[in-house]
Motif scaffolding. Sequence first.
Motif: not given
Length: 322
Positions: A165-173, A144-146, A159-160
């Motif tokens: 504590g993830k890699k960008v490749s692990e994000l789901r958007v 929330k602060d980034v 940043k998210v």
Amino acid sequence: MQRRNEVAPRNTADIHTLEAVALAATCRAAVASYAWVGRHAQKAADAAATTAMREALADAPGRGTVVIGEGEKDDAPMLFNGEVVGDGRGPDFDIAVDPLEGTSFCAKDLPGSLATIAFGEAGTLWSPGPGFYMDKIVVPSPAKDVIDLDDSPERTLSKVARSLGKKVSELRVVIMDKPRHKDLIARVVAAGAAVQTPAGGDVGGSLAVLLPALDVDLLLGVGGTPEGVMTAAAVRALGGGMLGRLVPQREEEAAAIRAAGMSVERVYERDELVAGDAFFVATGVSGGALVGRPRKGGGGTVVESLLISRGQVRHVTHTIFG
């Protein structure tokens, strides 16, 4: 931004009473609109949901003011900004409402349509006036602060991801599948994140970010301001992060925003969108991962709802008779 009234915290009895009112309103709206699921009649479904919700709100104890509704934005049936509901015998409160979120999902019998409402203390829900659309970022609490709406999508993802504590490749958007988001979706995919692209329903997408079991990390893109304020009520209740900025989609909307003395440059933080105690309720219409659709049972119609309030998510099942 409108000035807000200084109000004393509402007592627990008031909160429980208004939560019951909000649940009744969304349950009635869901049952009414469910009759139109799969019938390819969006306005009829919207009208049925709105009529049922207005009737349920008419007897609410107190005086509720619709700070932001769907009527102006979608040329839909009431409830409109400034409309007052309730019996006047109780607390004043603000309402943000979309009686049928995801009308196209309802019309086509696709998962994701909801009857939705948010209540807040009087003077706490932001009113966007003639602004119908806003750019949004929604993230869970650790990020929330980034967040910064002026960051590039790539920087936001980086940043998210670091905060979670993830890699960008692990994000789901989640990004709605709209022509205005073509470049945004392409950039997020190119950066390595996975993207869900529902045709609509950014309230549902935001809730997926807030509920860990649904495995979504971030919502990006432009959606409606009613949905934004309702989302902010849920985000605040659960300690997540959110930013919003008006993004007019037509010149008439832009001119109306300028005439109202509002800015399309200003970024509103979560606690400006909802500046006090508030809660959010959604009831399922066409089903989906969040809540199921209405079904027959117990001599009536069984409906499933989510109530998000004061750090808690409650799954509520009601049977509606008649």
